[in-house]
Write a protein that holds these residues in place. Sequence first.
Motif, PDB file in Angstrom:
ATOM      1  N   LEU A  18       0.827  -1.201   0.000  1.00 24.71           N
ATOM      2  CA  LEU A  18       0.000   0.000   0.000  1.00 24.71           C
ATOM      3  C   LEU A  18       0.867   1.259   0.000  1.00 24.71           C
ATOM      4  O   LEU A  18       0.565   2.239  -0.709  1.00 24.71           O
ATOM      5  CB  LEU A  18      -0.925  -0.011   1.220  1.00 24.71           C
ATOM      6  N   LEU A  19       1.958   1.242   0.752  1.00 23.78           N
ATOM      7  CA  LEU A  19       2.862   2.386   0.760  1.00 23.78           C
ATOM      8  C   LEU A  19       3.519   2.596  -0.607  1.00 23.78           C
ATOM      9  O   LEU A  19       3.687   3.733  -1.062  1.00 23.78           O
ATOM     10  CB  LEU A  19       3.956   2.194   1.815  1.00 23.78           C
ATOM     11  N   TRP A  20       3.903   1.488  -1.241  1.00 23.87           N
ATOM     12  CA  TRP A  20       4.505   1.602  -2.571  1.00 23.87           C
ATOM     13  C   TRP A  20       3.512   2.257  -3.542  1.00 23.87           C
ATOM     14  O   TRP A  20       3.876   3.158  -4.310  1.00 23.87           O
ATOM     15  CB  TRP A  20       4.908   0.220  -3.087  1.00 23.87           C
ATOM     16  N   SER A  21       2.265   1.817  -3.495  1.00 25.72           N
ATOM     17  CA  SER A  21       1.241   2.411  -4.361  1.00 25.72           C
ATOM     18  C   SER A  21       1.044   3.881  -4.027  1.00 25.72           C
ATOM     19  O   SER A  21       0.850   4.715  -4.921  1.00 25.72           O
ATOM     20  CB  SER A  21      -0.086   1.666  -4.195  1.00 25.72           C
ATOM     21  N   ARG A  22       1.122   4.211  -2.744  1.00 24.71           N
ATOM     22  CA  ARG A  22       0.934   5.581  -2.299  1.00 24.71           C
ATOM     23  C   ARG A  22       2.015   6.506  -2.874  1.00 24.71           C
ATOM     24  O   ARG A  22       1.764   7.681  -3.146  1.00 24.71           O
ATOM     25  CB  ARG A  22       0.994   5.607  -0.763  1.00 24.71           C
TER      26      ARG A  22
END
Length: 339
Positions: free
Chosen positions: A306-310
């Motif tokens: 999720l952080l990578w996508s963010r």
Amino acid sequence: MVAGGGPAGLAVALGCAQAGLDVVVCEKRPGVIDKACGEGLMPGAVRALGALGVDPPGHPIQGITYRQGSTVARAAFRTGSGRGVRRTALHSALRCAVERHGVPMLTSPIRTFSQHSDHIRAEGLRARYLVAADGLHSTVRELAGLTKVNTACSTWVPRWGLRRHYALAPFTDTVEVTWASQSEAYVTPVGPNTIGVAILSSVRGGFTQQLSAFPDLSARIADAEPISSVRGAGPFRQHASSRVAGRVLLVGDAAGYVDALTGEGLAVSLVTAAELVRCIRLDRPADYERAWKRTSRRSRWLTEALLWSRRQPSLAQRIVPAAAKNPWLFALAVNQLAR
């Protein structure tokens, strides 16, 4: 010997005491400790506390809601209710349980220690094991040589958190997460007339400045009275090269932390604390590293994804619309974290 008297350290101390082990907690701050925290306990965290005989007061939480403009995605918990609990109430409940078991609470921090073949010495005490539960910026982790500087990810951006409470009847029975371009605001009901508002951001700034990125939420709480001071925490990402160094074991945030984005940090801390106690009872500390990786893997992978996508400009604005368009996928992710 447990260094740190927050929830993770107290959970270890309580588990050890219930197992018939002698344990002492070293925490320099007396009494109940407050901390910036989203304060939403996932169903797994509620069950882990129940296994310890701890039942803190709070407000039921039935799921997670994502908001971005007019787009809304909601996922209900399938494995029981979560609970919004003020950090002070959680700490008080754990501390009372530890004190009922007669565990000494010393206001002397661990500044140095020495390891021996069958014991550890620290601050005039001798113990079979030293558990580092002293938070994100763990002194014991540093002393044990387990702090790892991450140089692998050049795109890493530090993130911080701020939290404040308001006297306002909850307007949701979920943890409500509103997404802005560089931050997220979490609204958690923690009592019949109290909500907590936590903001996670990659941009430094005061609470009022950060809240301005969420005009709808700002308008919703504009007339509510703030009933707590602003608390801050971060930067969140912390790396440990291992969770075990001889007779030193790391737990909670001291064991390594990714981000508060998915809101289940306490659940992971409680579950891994139980694994740590099990390994100590068996006198097999080396087993704890594998157990920690196994029990925290799902959380770490989902949070990293999720952080990578963010961080991807082309993806960041699509997270909430994708969750709303694919409610089954959003529910699957939420309930993986809620387990």
